[in-house]
Design an enzyme around this catalytic site. Structure first.
Site, PDB file in Angstrom:
ATOM      1  N   LYS A  36       0.821  -1.209   0.000  1.00  0.00           N
ATOM      2  CA  LYS A  36       0.000   0.000   0.000  1.00  0.00           C
ATOM      3  C   LYS A  36       0.862   1.269   0.000  1.00  0.00           C
ATOM      4  CE  LYS A  36      -3.966  -2.090  -0.134  1.00  0.00           C
ATOM      5  NZ  LYS A  36      -3.514  -3.469  -0.349  1.00  0.00           N
TER       6      LYS A  36
HETATM    7  C1  LIG Z   1      -9.533  -2.913  -1.911  1.00  0.00           C
HETATM    8  C2  LIG Z   1      -8.933  -3.631  -0.742  1.00  0.00           C
HETATM    9  N1  LIG Z   1      -9.722  -3.916   0.303  1.00  0.00           N
HETATM   10  C3  LIG Z   1      -9.237  -4.525   1.390  1.00  0.00           C
HETATM   11  C4  LIG Z   1      -7.903  -4.891   1.476  1.00  0.00           C
HETATM   12  C5  LIG Z   1      -7.453  -5.630   2.695  1.00  0.00           C
HETATM   13  O1  LIG Z   1      -6.438  -5.043   3.387  1.00  0.00           O
HETATM   14  P1  LIG Z   1      -5.407  -5.942   4.237  1.00  0.00           P
HETATM   15  O2  LIG Z   1      -4.499  -6.614   3.287  1.00  0.00           O
HETATM   16  O3  LIG Z   1      -4.725  -4.951   5.113  1.00  0.00           O
HETATM   17  O4  LIG Z   1      -6.226  -6.912   5.027  1.00  0.00           O
HETATM   18  C6  LIG Z   1      -7.046  -4.606   0.410  1.00  0.00           C
HETATM   19  C7  LIG Z   1      -5.603  -4.910   0.394  1.00  0.00           C
HETATM   20  O5  LIG Z   1      -5.002  -5.805   0.723  1.00  0.00           O
HETATM   21  C8  LIG Z   1      -7.577  -3.978  -0.736  1.00  0.00           C
HETATM   22  O6  LIG Z   1      -6.789  -3.717  -1.787  1.00  0.00           O
END
Ligand SMILES: Cc1ncc(COP(=O)(O)O)c(C=O)c1O
Length: 377
Positions: free
Chosen positions: A193
């Protein structure tokens, strides 16, 4: 012989002060979860987002969506409307709660949830006595979705919105930070990210009461007692003080990271928009994207694959756009309201390397390969 280094799609980019905050945690023995970095990171995010929001830092963006849906009251048998064109983590927490996702296709201006299809879906579900419990809308690749339209529909039918801003920290919509535009917002600090804590996320709420509830649930739902007493099912979802230290250092460079990603987009657009087989998605008036990932849409699957595979031969990572959830085997039994938009994007679209640490040499190397990719460009 000079070997070329691999170019990643989006890799972590430390600013320098992260180590200092992590060392503070070690030196003061705040290695256990919770501690000053957790509070400090939450305050940093709060002041960045503005507009009286409350922030709880958690173990992931996925955990944040899960808790948002739980706080809304989503439970077994409910339906939740979810953007189809997204990463699976937007939809998985709906399943954790025993609820069912109903997928909504994208519109062409931002590639995000189509307000028209959303309203068609809501009317259909209400007619069938299945009024949806929540909406999960996503600012995909950092581009704000049409929040005014989506919020107006949500208000009209009295349905709560979870704003999946995992990819959009630093983006704004009519001067308001993405993540703060609806009932609940979520962020991700996963390694790919715009800023990262190696893994982590945040839930953004409108009130302190809701934040406190989220923190309670994320720390095993312990009742107020000297012994371990539980009246609710809890989760182990709180961010640790060590990782929050990385986040504090990363917040110091967030604006630089947004500027660098936007500069990548400008570079690609300037040099590639001459090809009539490559399209970019512009910002609608009032929208400001962090340009987390620069995406292109080509004229065909073949052109897309040619570019992707030629880059890969030179050890450069690029990737097809997200495969819509309504076409994923895991969600094959779920209802969807779609018009082919996201399927077309998946077939022809490509994510280009977009890290904030790309050098000019990296960008020129990528450009040269795309320029030389024969023939139908
Ligand atoms: C659009 C979207 N939603 C949710 C997530 C979930 O985040 P995490 O990986 O921190 O659980 C991500 C990325 O991984 C994402 O790109």
């Amino acid at each position: 012989m000079l070997t070329k280094t691999k170019i990643y799609l989006s890799s972590p980019h430390m600013g320098g002060n992260e180590q200092k905050y992590v060392n503070d945690a070690f030196e003061t023995n705040w290695i256990a979860p919770l501690g000053p970095n957790v509070n400090g990171f939450e305050d940093d995010i709060k002041s960045y987002l503005g507009f009286n929001n409350e922030v709880a830092v958690l173990s992931s963006g996925t955990a944040s969506i899960h808790l948002a849906l739980e706080l809304i009251g989503v439970s077994k048998g409910d339906e939740v409307l979810c953007q189809s064109f997204t990463f699976s983590a937007s939809a998985n927490p709906i399943m954790y709660l025993g609820a069912t996702p109903v997928f909504i296709d994208s519109e062409k201006d931002t590639w995000n949830m189509s307000p028209e299809l959303l309203e068609i879906a809501i009317k259909d579900r209400i007619e069938k006595n299945k009024k949806p419990k929540a909406i999960v809308a996503v600012h995909l690749y950092g581009m704000p979705y049409k929040a005014n339209e989506i919020n107006a529909i949500a208000k009209k039918y009295d349905i709560a919105v979870v704003e999946d801003s995992a990819e959009a920290l630093g983006s704004t919509y009519h001067d308001k930070a993405c993540g703060t535009l609806s009932d609940f917002g979520i962020l991700s600090f996963n390694g790919n990210k715009i800023i990262t804590t190696s893994g982590g996320g945040a839930l953004i709420t409108k009130t302190k009461v809701l934040k406190d509830k989220a923190v309670f649930l994320s720390t095993q739902a312990r009742d107020d007692a000297p012994h371990y007493q539980h009246s609710h099912v809890g989760y182990n979802y709180r961010m640790s003080n060590v990782l929050a230290g990385i986040g504090r250092g990363q917040m110091e460079v967030l604006d630089d990271r947004v500027a660098a990603r936007r500069a990548n987009y400008e570079f690609y657009k300037k040099h590639l928009s001459g090809f009539n087989t490559i399209e970019f998605v512009d910002e609608p008036a009032g929208s400001y994207s962090n340009r987390w990932i620069t995406c292109i849409k080509t004229d065909s699957f073949e052109t897309r694959e040619k570019i992707r595979l030629t880059l890969l031969e030179d050890d450069i990572e690029s990737r097809p756009l997200w495969k819509p959830m309504h076409t994923q085997p895991v969600f094959k039994d779920c209802l969807h309201f779609s018009d082919g938009t996201s399927e077309d994007l998946f077939e022809k679209g490509l994510c280009l390397p977009s890290g904030s640490n790309l050098t000019n040499d990296d960008l020129n190397r990528i450009l040269e390969i795309i320029n030389n990719t024969p023939p139908n460009l």
